[in-house]
Design a protein around this motif. Structure first.
Motif, PDB file in Angstrom:
ATOM      1  N   ASP A 142      47.071  48.990  61.606  1.00  0.00           N
ATOM      2  CA  ASP A 142      46.721  50.613  61.554  1.00  0.00           C
ATOM      3  C   ASP A 142      45.449  50.159  60.649  1.00  0.00           C
ATOM      4  O   ASP A 142      44.683  49.323  59.523  1.00  0.00           O
ATOM      5  N   GLU A 143      44.347  51.133  60.015  1.00  0.00           N
ATOM      6  CA  GLU A 143      43.092  51.916  59.644  1.00  0.00           C
ATOM      7  C   GLU A 143      43.627  51.669  58.099  1.00  0.00           C
ATOM      8  O   GLU A 143      44.422  51.863  57.687  1.00  0.00           O
ATOM      9  N   MET A 144      42.777  50.786  57.442  1.00  0.00           N
ATOM     10  CA  MET A 144      43.094  50.416  56.180  1.00  0.00           C
ATOM     11  C   MET A 144      42.328  51.814  55.439  1.00  0.00           C
ATOM     12  O   MET A 144      41.244  51.763  55.685  1.00  0.00           O
ATOM     13  N   VAL A 145      42.948  52.023  53.971  1.00  0.00           N
ATOM     14  CA  VAL A 145      42.381  53.084  53.507  1.00  0.00           C
ATOM     15  C   VAL A 145      41.475  52.048  51.945  1.00  0.00           C
ATOM     16  O   VAL A 145      42.204  50.898  51.596  1.00  0.00           O
ATOM     17  N   GLY A 146      40.881  52.639  50.937  1.00  0.00           N
ATOM     18  CA  GLY A 146      40.000  52.355  49.922  1.00  0.00           C
ATOM     19  C   GLY A 146      40.610  52.390  48.968  1.00  0.00           C
ATOM     20  O   GLY A 146      40.073  53.223  48.361  1.00  0.00           O
ATOM     21  N   ASP A 147      41.977  52.334  49.010  1.00  0.00           N
ATOM     22  CA  ASP A 147      42.293  52.575  47.490  1.00  0.00           C
ATOM     23  C   ASP A 147      43.126  51.463  46.694  1.00  0.00           C
ATOM     24  O   ASP A 147      44.215  51.855  45.457  1.00  0.00           O
ATOM     25  N   THR A 148      42.474  50.181  47.494  1.00  0.00           N
ATOM     26  CA  THR A 148      43.002  49.180  46.591  1.00  0.00           C
ATOM     27  C   THR A 148      42.446  47.898  45.303  1.00  0.00           C
ATOM     28  O   THR A 148      41.300  48.941  45.556  1.00  0.00           O
ATOM     29  N   LEU A 149      43.217  47.321  44.926  1.00  0.00           N
ATOM     30  CA  LEU A 149      42.508  46.477  43.821  1.00  0.00           C
ATOM     31  C   LEU A 149      41.262  47.199  42.417  1.00  0.00           C
ATOM     32  O   LEU A 149      40.667  46.895  42.251  1.00  0.00           O
ATOM     33  N   ASP A 150      42.173  49.025  42.334  1.00  0.00           N
ATOM     34  CA  ASP A 150      41.478  49.249  41.605  1.00  0.00           C
ATOM     35  C   ASP A 150      41.207  48.911  40.334  1.00  0.00           C
ATOM     36  O   ASP A 150      40.444  48.909  39.311  1.00  0.00           O
ATOM     37  N   GLY A 151      42.520  48.134  39.735  1.00  0.00           N
ATOM     38  CA  GLY A 151      42.101  47.273  38.717  1.00  0.00           C
ATOM     39  C   GLY A 151      41.326  45.937  38.121  1.00  0.00           C
ATOM     40  O   GLY A 151      41.837  44.987  37.697  1.00  0.00           O
ATOM     41  N   LEU A 152      40.644  45.563  39.124  1.00  0.00           N
ATOM     42  CA  LEU A 152      39.673  44.571  39.220  1.00  0.00           C
ATOM     43  C   LEU A 152      39.203  44.129  38.039  1.00  0.00           C
ATOM     44  O   LEU A 152      38.180  43.649  37.757  1.00  0.00           O
ATOM     45  N   ASP A 153      38.326  45.738  37.719  1.00  0.00           N
ATOM     46  CA  ASP A 153      37.245  45.654  36.352  1.00  0.00           C
ATOM     47  C   ASP A 153      38.564  45.394  34.947  1.00  0.00           C
ATOM     48  O   ASP A 153      37.734  44.451  34.145  1.00  0.00           O
ATOM     49  N   GLU A 154      39.611  45.802  35.128  1.00  0.00           N
ATOM     50  CA  GLU A 154      40.290  44.995  33.702  1.00  0.00           C
ATOM     51  C   GLU A 154      40.890  44.227  34.011  1.00  0.00           C
ATOM     52  O   GLU A 154      40.837  43.695  32.932  1.00  0.00           O
ATOM     53  N   ALA A 155      41.112  43.987  35.040  1.00  0.00           N
ATOM     54  CA  ALA A 155      41.340  41.736  35.159  1.00  0.00           C
ATOM     55  C   ALA A 155      40.389  40.968  34.733  1.00  0.00           C
ATOM     56  O   ALA A 155      40.433  40.059  34.118  1.00  0.00           O
ATOM     57  N   ASP A 156      38.537  41.403  35.630  1.00  0.00           N
ATOM     58  CA  ASP A 156      37.495  40.809  34.351  1.00  0.00           C
ATOM     59  C   ASP A 156      37.746  40.390  32.828  1.00  0.00           C
ATOM     60  O   ASP A 156      37.805  39.775  32.298  1.00  0.00           O
ATOM     61  N   ASP A 157      38.101  41.935  32.480  1.00  0.00           N
ATOM     62  CA  ASP A 157      38.002  41.954  31.177  1.00  0.00           C
ATOM     63  C   ASP A 157      39.252  41.238  30.385  1.00  0.00           C
ATOM     64  O   ASP A 157      38.694  40.774  29.358  1.00  0.00           O
ATOM     65  N   THR A 158      39.817  41.017  30.838  1.00  0.00           N
ATOM     66  CA  THR A 158      41.451  40.228  30.698  1.00  0.00           C
ATOM     67  C   THR A 158      41.250  38.486  30.672  1.00  0.00           C
ATOM     68  O   THR A 158      40.849  37.830  29.745  1.00  0.00           O
ATOM     69  N   MET A 159      40.314  38.116  32.025  1.00  0.00           N
ATOM     70  CA  MET A 159      39.573  37.043  31.748  1.00  0.00           C
ATOM     71  C   MET A 159      38.210  36.267  31.414  1.00  0.00           C
ATOM     72  O   MET A 159      39.015  35.588  30.088  1.00  0.00           O
ATOM     73  N   GLU A 160      37.284  37.534  30.882  1.00  0.00           N
ATOM     74  CA  GLU A 160      36.514  36.846  29.714  1.00  0.00           C
ATOM     75  C   GLU A 160      37.495  36.541  28.247  1.00  0.00           C
ATOM     76  O   GLU A 160      37.209  36.215  27.278  1.00  0.00           O
ATOM     77  N   MET A 161      38.541  37.430  27.415  1.00  0.00           N
ATOM     78  CA  MET A 161      39.363  37.616  26.416  1.00  0.00           C
ATOM     79  C   MET A 161      39.915  36.246  26.528  1.00  0.00           C
ATOM     80  O   MET A 161      40.171  34.815  25.671  1.00  0.00           O
ATOM     81  N   GLU A 162      40.188  35.744  27.848  1.00  0.00           N
ATOM     82  CA  GLU A 162      41.317  34.352  27.581  1.00  0.00           C
ATOM     83  C   GLU A 162      40.559  33.466  27.661  1.00  0.00           C
ATOM     84  O   GLU A 162      40.375  32.314  27.503  1.00  0.00           O
ATOM     85  N   ALA A 163      38.939  33.086  28.284  1.00  0.00           N
ATOM     86  CA  ALA A 163      38.026  32.403  28.306  1.00  0.00           C
ATOM     87  C   ALA A 163      38.171  32.033  27.257  1.00  0.00           C
ATOM     88  O   ALA A 163      37.715  30.492  27.402  1.00  0.00           O
ATOM     89  N   ASP A 164      37.954  32.956  26.184  1.00  0.00           N
ATOM     90  CA  ASP A 164      37.193  32.066  24.467  1.00  0.00           C
ATOM     91  C   ASP A 164      38.635  31.404  23.973  1.00  0.00           C
ATOM     92  O   ASP A 164      38.360  30.152  23.114  1.00  0.00           O
ATOM     93  N   ALA A 165      40.063  31.450  24.279  1.00  0.00           N
ATOM     94  CA  ALA A 165      41.240  30.877  24.019  1.00  0.00           C
ATOM     95  C   ALA A 165      40.909  29.503  24.672  1.00  0.00           C
ATOM     96  O   ALA A 165      41.709  28.151  24.205  1.00  0.00           O
ATOM     97  N   GLU A 166      40.571  29.583  26.063  1.00  0.00           N
ATOM     98  CA  GLU A 166      40.829  28.181  27.088  1.00  0.00           C
ATOM     99  C   GLU A 166      39.789  26.963  26.643  1.00  0.00           C
ATOM    100  O   GLU A 166      39.612  26.305  26.881  1.00  0.00           O
ATOM    101  N   VAL A 167      38.512  27.731  25.484  1.00  0.00           N
ATOM    102  CA  VAL A 167      37.327  27.132  25.479  1.00  0.00           C
ATOM    103  C   VAL A 167      37.891  25.530  24.966  1.00  0.00           C
ATOM    104  O   VAL A 167      37.513  24.403  25.224  1.00  0.00           O
ATOM    105  N   ASP A 168      38.085  25.976  23.485  1.00  0.00           N
ATOM    106  CA  ASP A 168      39.582  24.611  22.914  1.00  0.00           C
ATOM    107  C   ASP A 168      39.826  24.262  23.975  1.00  0.00           C
ATOM    108  O   ASP A 168      39.393  22.696  23.559  1.00  0.00           O
ATOM    109  N   ALA A 169      41.005  24.663  24.588  1.00  0.00           N
ATOM    110  CA  ALA A 169      41.848  23.103  25.929  1.00  0.00           C
ATOM    111  C   ALA A 169      40.627  22.360  25.672  1.00  0.00           C
ATOM    112  O   ALA A 169      40.876  21.510  26.179  1.00  0.00           O
TER     113      ALA A 169
END
Length: 215
Positions: A142-169
């Motif tokens: 059916d026709e798609m509605v544009g209301d998914t993936l609203d949490g992308l910005d939050e996911a990006d912020d989480t990725m930035e926090m995880e990046a610092d923890a992964e640098v040492d490894a």
């Protein structure tokens, strides 16, 4: 005559299936091209980290390790998208097979969910929108509605926090444990020597390539 047949009976299912399969293959080739580009970036970044470690330039090595983390995250996302795309392909072929037997088509929520995710990817946006139009014409979704993936910005912020923890490894992995001490990644690399300036230019070039892959 062909237009009259389409007006009476609708689009030819075989033609629709060929077009959908062609678009699926086009999207998969695009993903494979992006993965290959990221593999080149990863190889070059590893080499630059080793060079920085050999000079004892920990700050440069840490910046490069963070960039490598982002490259690997992007590659992981592309592999996940490729698996979703292959799932869409299997479901589309199954839907057309059922239509051939039963003479009717049912919309698939599974396909719709995967397509709605993939169409938001910058790498696939254009061709996935074209595919979604064909799937809607065929009655598979059916026709798609544009209301998914609203949490992308939050996911990006989480990725930035995880990046610092992964640098040492990452540093420990590439330098055989010689580097990998905890600490914040500095915003810039000291450019006291010509070699460091050249490396900074390479790093800027690598970042531009990564941004180009993401946009």
């Amino acid at each position: 005559m062909e237009m009259l047949k389409r007006a009476i009976y609708g689009p030819d299912p075989a033609e629709q299936m060929r077009k959908c399969n062609s678009l699926l293959r086009k999207n998969e080739r695009q993903l494979e091209k992006q993965v290959t580009s990221l593999a080149g970036l990863e190889s070059k970044t590893k080499s630059m980290i080793k060079q920085a470690a050999k000079r004892g330039d920990v700050s440069s090595a840490r910046i490069l390790a963070k960039e490598l983390y982002h490259v690997r995250q992007q590659r992981s996302r592309l592999f996940k998208s490729k698996a979703q795309l292959q799932s869409v392909g299997m479901q589309v072929r199954e839907a057309f097979a059922v239509r051939k037997i039963q003479g009717s088509m049912k919309a698939s929520t599974g396909i719709m969910k995967d397509v709605n995710t993939l169409v938001r990817m910058p790498e696939l946006s254009g061709t996935m929108r074209e595919l979604s139009q064909e799937l809607m014409k065929a009655g598979i979704m059916d026709e798609m509605v544009g209301d998914t993936l609203d949490g992308l910005d939050e996911a990006d912020d989480t990725m930035e926090m995880e990046a610092d923890a992964e640098v040492d490894a990452i540093l420990s992995e590439i330098t055989g444990g010689k580097l990998g001490q905890a600490g914040a990644v500095p915003d810039s690399v000291p450019a006291e020597a010509e070699e460091e300036e050249e490396e900074e230019a390479d790093l800027d070039s690598m970042r531009e390539r990564l941004r180009a892959l993401q946009s």
